[in-house]
Design a protein around this motif. Structure first.
Motif, short mmCIF file in Angstrom:
data_model
loop_
_atom_site.label_atom_id
_atom_site.label_comp_id
_atom_site.label_asym_id
_atom_site.label_seq_id
_atom_site.Cartn_x
_atom_site.Cartn_y
_atom_site.Cartn_z
N ARG A 1 73.06 69.66 62.91
CA ARG A 1 71.80 69.35 62.22
C ARG A 1 70.83 68.90 63.31
O ARG A 1 71.11 67.91 63.99
CB ARG A 1 72.01 68.24 61.18
CG ARG A 1 73.01 68.59 60.08
CD ARG A 1 72.47 69.62 59.09
NE ARG A 1 73.48 70.08 58.12
CZ ARG A 1 74.27 71.13 58.30
NH1 ARG A 1 74.19 71.87 59.39
NH2 ARG A 1 75.14 71.47 57.37
N ARG B 1 85.01 70.59 55.96
CA ARG B 1 84.43 71.93 55.82
C ARG B 1 85.43 73.03 56.13
O ARG B 1 85.26 74.15 55.70
CB ARG B 1 83.26 72.10 56.80
CG ARG B 1 82.01 71.40 56.37
CD ARG B 1 80.85 71.75 57.26
NE ARG B 1 79.70 70.98 56.82
CZ ARG B 1 78.88 71.35 55.85
NH1 ARG B 1 79.05 72.51 55.24
NH2 ARG B 1 77.87 70.58 55.49
N THR C 1 71.03 62.93 58.10
CA THR C 1 72.19 63.38 57.31
C THR C 1 73.33 62.37 57.38
O THR C 1 74.06 62.19 56.41
CB THR C 1 72.69 64.75 57.78
OG1 THR C 1 71.61 65.47 58.35
CG2 THR C 1 73.25 65.54 56.64
N ASP D 1 81.69 68.62 54.07
CA ASP D 1 80.75 69.10 53.05
C ASP D 1 81.01 68.25 51.81
O ASP D 1 82.07 68.35 51.19
CB ASP D 1 81.01 70.58 52.74
CG ASP D 1 80.10 71.10 51.63
OD1 ASP D 1 79.59 70.28 50.83
OD2 ASP D 1 79.91 72.33 51.55
N ALA E 1 72.45 59.52 55.22
CA ALA E 1 72.69 59.88 53.82
C ALA E 1 74.12 59.52 53.42
O ALA E 1 74.34 58.84 52.41
CB ALA E 1 72.42 61.37 53.61
N TRP F 1 66.67 63.40 48.85
CA TRP F 1 67.57 62.24 48.84
C TRP F 1 67.12 61.18 47.86
O TRP F 1 65.95 60.81 47.79
CB TRP F 1 67.74 61.67 50.26
CG TRP F 1 69.04 60.95 50.37
CD1 TRP F 1 69.23 59.62 50.58
CD2 TRP F 1 70.34 61.53 50.24
NE1 TRP F 1 70.59 59.33 50.58
CE2 TRP F 1 71.28 60.49 50.37
CE3 TRP F 1 70.82 62.83 50.00
CZ2 TRP F 1 72.66 60.70 50.28
CZ3 TRP F 1 72.18 63.04 49.92
CH2 TRP F 1 73.08 61.99 50.06
N HIS G 1 80.28 68.35 48.85
CA HIS G 1 80.48 69.00 47.55
C HIS G 1 81.79 69.77 47.47
O HIS G 1 82.18 70.23 46.42
CB HIS G 1 79.35 70.00 47.26
CG HIS G 1 78.00 69.55 47.68
ND1 HIS G 1 77.47 69.82 48.91
CD2 HIS G 1 77.07 68.80 47.03
CE1 HIS G 1 76.27 69.28 49.01
NE2 HIS G 1 76.00 68.65 47.89
N HIS H 1 70.99 63.18 44.88
CA HIS H 1 69.75 63.97 44.87
C HIS H 1 68.95 63.75 43.59
O HIS H 1 69.52 63.48 42.53
CB HIS H 1 70.04 65.48 44.90
CG HIS H 1 70.95 65.95 45.98
ND1 HIS H 1 70.59 65.99 47.30
CD2 HIS H 1 72.21 66.48 45.93
CE1 HIS H 1 71.59 66.51 48.02
NE2 HIS H 1 72.59 66.81 47.22
N CYS I 1 74.76 64.93 40.35
CA CYS I 1 73.93 65.03 41.56
C CYS I 1 73.07 63.78 41.75
O CYS I 1 72.72 63.44 42.89
CB CYS I 1 73.04 66.26 41.48
SG CYS I 1 73.87 67.74 40.82
N LYS J 1 76.63 76.09 54.53
CA LYS J 1 75.54 76.30 53.57
C LYS J 1 76.06 76.61 52.18
O LYS J 1 75.49 77.42 51.45
CB LYS J 1 74.59 77.39 54.06
CG LYS J 1 73.87 77.00 55.34
CD LYS J 1 73.05 78.13 55.92
CE LYS J 1 72.50 77.73 57.29
NZ LYS J 1 72.17 78.85 58.14
N GLY J 2 77.16 75.99 51.81
CA GLY J 2 77.66 76.11 50.45
C GLY J 2 78.65 77.23 50.22
O GLY J 2 79.16 77.37 49.10
N SER K 1 77.89 65.55 58.31
CA SER K 1 78.02 66.80 57.58
C SER K 1 78.34 67.99 58.49
O SER K 1 78.44 69.11 58.01
CB SER K 1 76.77 67.07 56.73
OG SER K 1 75.62 67.15 57.54
N ILE L 1 82.83 69.77 43.14
CA ILE L 1 82.45 68.36 43.22
C ILE L 1 82.78 67.62 41.92
O ILE L 1 83.09 66.43 41.94
CB ILE L 1 80.95 68.19 43.59
CG1 ILE L 1 80.64 66.72 43.91
CG2 ILE L 1 80.03 68.72 42.51
CD1 ILE L 1 79.25 66.46 44.46
#
Ligand code: HEC
Ligand code: HEC
Ligand code: HEC
Ligand code: HEC
Length: 306
Positions: free
Chosen positions: A245, A289, A108, A256, A111, A78, A258, A63, A59, A231-232, A252, A36
């Motif tokens: 979700r 993703r 999401t 992703d 966001a 958030w 990030h 966040h 971030c 999940k990263g 999302s 990121i």
């Protein structure tokens, strides 16, 4: 000293490789979906694109560890004000007969749209960096909420003339009208629209079927392996359910925010323009993703069995 020299040599070789036009990153299962810092989602002063001068934090624009905004069930941790769900025009009714109203717009997607709605300023954050707990009025005396400006000024060092505090670029401005976008906040009902069952393992889907034989090796063979960041991490065990979700498709599911995904040759090669000097840094594979991005429409064909 020797270690330093070795590290510097390896680093410079890495840069050289990354700089050549055909260098597309590959990712293997278990690797972090990171990067990121050099992506378009680093809005702090150490970022490379649209940046704010007042903080080096990354971030914070999305966040915060404390005092988060939980309106409309916003997650995770958030830190932004958003437009209200009622401000959006939802997709409406699909051919499959699924209806999405604006009251369905999920947290999401809200966001993402807290920047990509074209009206909320990038600095509309709830808890400012450091000691500056914002509450409802802070930097600049403005109120948290859609359109509020917290007093950070933004500009894009790379693209001359980009001076706005909110999303104006037509390409990136998804806007308040979601009726012209792929349905979001739509329940994934595998009995319509050719959707695969939610238990389908992503990496088990053969995206090369029916394509030319070259599809098996095209673009590092990503169609054959169909790896997604979940999940990263890059995963070879995740299922379609992991992309959803609350059982719904949201922004999302496909992106992703990030993952500086540099595995899609079509975006890497396409980017050039006035003021853009670091071609590699300009492309994020659109934060998709899927490793290989949407090559061979791999993103679409993962859910839709077409
Ligand atoms: C541009 C906005 C944005 C920025 C900046 C951002 N995030 Fe996120 N983050 C999100 C969104 C949106 C989600 C929810 C994504 C989802 O549904 O998978 C999320 C989810 C997460 C998650 C849980 C899911 C996962 O993918 O691991 C973690 C952990 C996380 N963020 C950490 C960070 C950290 C640490 C930073 C700073 C280095 C950061 N984020 C910067 C938007 C952002
Ligand atoms: C804090 C504000 C913010 C949030 C929240 C945010 N974005 Fe972005 N996004 C940006 C900015 C700023 C850019 C780059 C604009 C530019 O360079 O002109 C961008 C760029 C992008 C791009 C284009 C990347 C490229 O390489 O061209 C995509 C795709 C994207 N965002 C998707 C998302 C998604 C999906 C989410 C939610 C998971 C999200 N964004 C959340 C601010 C945000
Ligand atoms: C069903 C998958 C999917 C969903 C859901 C989705 N996107 Fe995308 N998005 C994509 C793909 C694929 C691309 C690249 C399109 C292309 O190749 O032109 C993209 C491109 C983008 C771009 C760049 C636009 C362009 O045409 O250059 C932005 C910005 C973006 N998405 C943001 C979002 C936001 C915000 C949401 C939620 C409201 C969202 N996306 C939901 C799949 C999706
Ligand atoms: C994460 C899973 C997922 C991905 C990835 C995905 N879709 Fe979908 N798509 C859905 C769902 C769920 C629906 C809603 C089906 C319904 O209920 O009618 C849908 C609906 C559609 C529809 C029908 C809309 C209507 O009005 O009937 C089209 C067309 C479509 N998708 C195209 C695409 C394309 C093109 C891509 C790739 C950019 C894509 N989809 C990627 C899940 C997905």
């Amino acid at each position: 000293m020797k270690r330093f020299l070795t590290a510097a040599l390896v680093a410079s070789m890495g840069l050289f490789a990354a700089g050549s036009a055909s260098a597309i990153d590959t990712y293997t299962a278990g690797e972090a979906a990171n990067g990121i810092g050099s992506s378009r989602h680093n809005l702090g002063s150490l970022g490379e694109h649209i940046t704010a001068a007042q903080t080096t934090e990354i971030c914070i624009f999305c966040h915060t560890p404390h005092h988060t905004n939980t309106t409309n069930n916003l997650k995770p941790l958030w830190n932004r004000g958003t437009s209200a769900p009622s401000a959006f025009t939802a997709y409406g009714t699909t051919i499959g007969g699924t209806t999405i109203n604006s009251s369905d717009i999920g947290s999401t997607s809200l966001a993402c749209l807290s920047c990509h709605d074209g009206v909320t300023t990038f600095d509309n954050i709830v808890n400012a960096p450091g000691k500056n707990f914002a509450g409802t009025t802070q930097i600049g005396g403005n109120t948290v909420g859609a359109g509020a400006d917290r007093g950070y000024s933004f500009w894009d060092a790379a693209v001359p003339g980009y001076v706005s505090d909110f999303m104006t670029s037509g390409r990136l401005n998804i806007g308040l009208n979601l009726s012209n976008d792929h349905p979001v906040s739509v329940t994934y009902n595998s009995s319509v629209a050719s959707l695969r069952p939610t238990a389908t393992v992503l990496s088990a889907i053969d995206l090369t079927a029916e394509l030319a034989a070259s599809a098996a090796t095209y673009d590092n063979g990503n169609l054959a392996s169909n790896l997604w960041a979940v999940k990263g991490y890059i995963s070879n065990t995740a299922t379609i359910a992991d992309l959803l979700r609350s059982s719904k498709v949201e922004c999302s599911s496909c992106h992703d925010p990030h993952f500086n995904n540099k595995s899609w040759n079509e975006t890497d090669n396409a980017w050039a323009g006035a003021g853009i000097t670091n071609l590699e840094a300009e492309s994020n594979g659109l934060f998709l993703r899927r490793v290989g991005g949407n090559s061979g429409s791999g993103v679409c064909r993962t859910c839709h069995n077409k």
